[in-house]
Design a protein around this motif. Sequence first.
Motif, PDB file in Angstrom:
ATOM      1  N   SER A 122      11.409  48.955  -2.580  1.00 23.27           N
ATOM      2  CA  SER A 122      11.512  47.663  -3.256  1.00 23.27           C
ATOM      3  C   SER A 122      11.064  46.527  -2.349  1.00 23.27           C
ATOM      4  O   SER A 122      10.771  45.450  -2.825  1.00 23.27           O
ATOM      5  N   SER A 123      10.980  46.760  -1.047  1.00 24.96           N
ATOM      6  CA  SER A 123      10.515  45.718  -0.150  1.00 24.96           C
ATOM      7  C   SER A 123       9.020  45.441  -0.316  1.00 24.96           C
ATOM      8  O   SER A 123       8.528  44.442   0.167  1.00 24.96           O
ATOM      9  N   ILE A 124       8.302  46.317  -1.010  1.00 30.01           N
ATOM     10  CA  ILE A 124       6.866  46.103  -1.190  1.00 30.01           C
ATOM     11  C   ILE A 124       6.539  45.322  -2.449  1.00 30.01           C
ATOM     12  O   ILE A 124       5.383  45.066  -2.737  1.00 30.01           O
TER      13      ILE A 124
ATOM     14  N   ALA B  58       2.353  39.851  -6.041  1.00 28.01           N
ATOM     15  CA  ALA B  58       3.697  40.403  -6.215  1.00 28.01           C
ATOM     16  C   ALA B  58       3.973  41.562  -5.260  1.00 28.01           C
ATOM     17  O   ALA B  58       5.130  41.863  -4.970  1.00 28.01           O
ATOM     18  N   PHE B  59       2.926  42.203  -4.772  1.00 28.72           N
ATOM     19  CA  PHE B  59       3.089  43.283  -3.812  1.00 28.72           C
ATOM     20  C   PHE B  59       2.895  42.746  -2.398  1.00 28.72           C
ATOM     21  O   PHE B  59       1.911  42.086  -2.110  1.00 28.72           O
ATOM     22  N   ASP B  60       3.842  43.042  -1.548  1.00 26.76           N
ATOM     23  CA  ASP B  60       3.809  42.573  -0.167  1.00 26.76           C
ATOM     24  C   ASP B  60       2.889  43.485   0.618  1.00 26.76           C
ATOM     25  O   ASP B  60       3.252  44.620   0.917  1.00 26.76           O
ATOM     26  N   ARG B  61       1.729  42.978   0.988  1.00 27.45           N
ATOM     27  CA  ARG B  61       0.781  43.795   1.752  1.00 27.45           C
ATOM     28  C   ARG B  61       0.849  43.471   3.233  1.00 27.45           C
ATOM     29  O   ARG B  61      -0.069  43.782   3.974  1.00 27.45           O
ATOM     30  N   SER B  62       1.943  42.856   3.671  1.00 30.13           N
ATOM     31  CA  SER B  62       2.053  42.462   5.070  1.00 30.13           C
ATOM     32  C   SER B  62       2.319  43.637   5.991  1.00 30.13           C
ATOM     33  O   SER B  62       2.411  43.482   7.185  1.00 30.13           O
TER      34      SER B  62
END
Length: 137
Positions: free
Chosen positions: A6-8, A128-132
């Motif tokens: 869910s962090s992504i 919306a998706f964390d690509r970090s």
Amino acid sequence: MQSNSSSIVTFSKHHLEEHGGDPVIDRDVFAILEELADEDDPDLVAEIVELFLDDSAERMAQVADVGADADAIRSAAHALKSSSANIGALRFSRACSDMEAAARGDDLDGLPELVRSALVMYEDVRVAFDRSTGTSA
């Protein structure tokens, strides 16, 4: 596994009101995706999302190509419709379905506006998706 994957994703992001105002990523659909991950493959969800983002970027470039013919847009929209639904991007999936139908010849005059809307919605999905976690968007 929910806490890891869910962090992504950011579930608080919504599309613009003119695009329905729906959540960008549906929690229930994404939860089904998360259930696929297990101890043997804890990164499965992140891998699926990364594959979607890579593939969809190429397909959205086809859609955005002003010189693309209707068949190329139809083909790209068809693929995007299914893959986006699988990751929970339901409003974007509907936009792709609309593009596919228009490109099939049902409404070629309306196709440019559908493409513009889909490009905005796609950006919402991408954000919306964390690509970090190592990949630049």
